[in-house]
Design an enzyme around this catalytic site. Sequence first.
Site, PDB file in Angstrom:
ATOM      1  N   CYS A   1      -2.335 -24.300 -11.531  1.00  0.00           N
ATOM      2  CA  CYS A   1      -2.806 -25.679 -11.435  1.00  0.00           C
ATOM      3  C   CYS A   1      -1.953 -26.568 -10.539  1.00  0.00           C
ATOM      4  O   CYS A   1      -2.236 -27.756 -10.402  1.00  0.00           O
ATOM      5  CB  CYS A   1      -2.920 -26.278 -12.829  1.00  0.00           C
ATOM      6  SG  CYS A   1      -4.202 -25.482 -13.830  1.00  0.00           S
TER       7      CYS A   1
ATOM      8  N   HIS B   1       1.375 -35.275 -13.435  1.00  0.00           N
ATOM      9  CA  HIS B   1       0.552 -34.109 -13.746  1.00  0.00           C
ATOM     10  C   HIS B   1      -0.267 -34.411 -14.996  1.00  0.00           C
ATOM     11  O   HIS B   1      -1.463 -34.158 -15.023  1.00  0.00           O
ATOM     12  CB  HIS B   1       1.421 -32.875 -13.934  1.00  0.00           C
ATOM     13  CG  HIS B   1       0.636 -31.610 -14.096  1.00  0.00           C
ATOM     14  ND1 HIS B   1      -0.215 -31.148 -13.110  1.00  0.00           N
ATOM     15  CD2 HIS B   1       0.558 -30.720 -15.120  1.00  0.00           C
ATOM     16  CE1 HIS B   1      -0.791 -30.023 -13.520  1.00  0.00           C
ATOM     17  NE2 HIS B   1      -0.335 -29.745 -14.740  1.00  0.00           N
TER      18      HIS B   1
ATOM     19  N   HIS C   1      -8.917 -32.338 -15.735  1.00  0.00           N
ATOM     20  CA  HIS C   1      -7.885 -31.502 -15.109  1.00  0.00           C
ATOM     21  C   HIS C   1      -8.590 -30.560 -14.136  1.00  0.00           C
ATOM     22  O   HIS C   1      -9.205 -29.575 -14.544  1.00  0.00           O
ATOM     23  CB  HIS C   1      -7.139 -30.715 -16.179  1.00  0.00           C
ATOM     24  CG  HIS C   1      -5.977 -29.930 -15.667  1.00  0.00           C
ATOM     25  ND1 HIS C   1      -5.682 -29.802 -14.323  1.00  0.00           N
ATOM     26  CD2 HIS C   1      -5.015 -29.219 -16.319  1.00  0.00           C
ATOM     27  CE1 HIS C   1      -4.607 -29.060 -14.171  1.00  0.00           C
ATOM     28  NE2 HIS C   1      -4.182 -28.692 -15.366  1.00  0.00           N
TER      29      HIS C   1
END
Length: 391
Positions: free
Chosen positions: A148, A281, A318
């Site tokens: 990610c 994040h 996300h």
Amino acid sequence: MDPVLVTGVGAVTCHGAGVPALRDAMARARARQPDKVPDPWARMELPLMYLVPEPALGEDADDGPGRAASFAVRAAHEALACAGLTTAALGAARTAVVLGTCMGALGDRERAREPAVPRQERPDFEVSSLLAAALGVTGPVSSASNACAASGFALATAADMIRCGEADVVVAGGADAYSRIALANFNRLGAVDAQGCRPFAADRAGTVFGEGAGIVVLESAAHARARRATPLAEIGESGWSCDAGHPTAPEESGEQIVRALRDALDRGAVPPAAVGCVIPHGTGTRLNDRVESAALHEVFGPRAAVPPLYSLKALVGHTGGAAAGLAAVAATLFIGRGSVPPNVPVGAPDPGCDVPLSAVETALTGPAVLVNAYAFGGNNISLLLREAVAC
């Protein structure tokens, strides 16, 4: 050394295709309910994701580039139009493509479950090559797959290619799409929040993935100057590190996250006070948000000294390998506007995080925006974008 400039941006998110759709969603600052994936084989407790409204999930991707690649192509064409570049101009320049993706084209391969349907033998991580083919780019083409954090590493690599003289123009960013395997795995980990993606909320219960793509056009200042392009931002230095700890969880001390933050600032000669916003994040998982918050306090000081945070994942979910690419697009918009949009309300904040998340639009408190991206395997990157001097 001449700076590396951002001259174009493009985006695809659950709010629709195009940067205007993303900008409008930021201005509205409303939580969006996750979609239930229309996949009959998604037999899991929480088959939830923020889906791009088009193309439809049931579309036959075998006749086209595939879902993730189609997002990347659309965002790239928008970014090139924003930059005032054509595909013909790309072919004439020393152009590269560097794309980050977490799941690649795996979701397209999962559709044919019945044994009677043959599996097309193509690599799962072909999104970057499909994008290059769609743009007519025959120069260097690379795929970053650091989970990610992939598009953060892609952007940093792209900028370094320009600094080293290996390319004049790089189309860079990230793209990801629905994968049954990925969503099932996060269900098995108990890491999906039934209410939505709620970073830094007191009762957050996990993350919710989102589809999308974030693409930027990077150029050497000399190349941009020669064609009289208008820079939108400058992409600065980055800090890379690895926890080398747990396969999926961040290391609780946050030592390597702090290292990446400080390296980005030190290499870019940017004092902490010059950072006007941080796009964290911030996934909504309990440990990630707590560790990242502590790292920000370690680098910037008490809450009053921490720059305003903009929680992009609360707006778009996300987006996996596309997360840092979309964050770079958002950072460029913030720099151009000189302000940070209101954060999406996610409920009572976690007092254990204690980070500034304003519910109203706030002015950038400095010329730089810091983007954080972390990933499974302990991969960490912090990346700076800042105001650009006209060519």
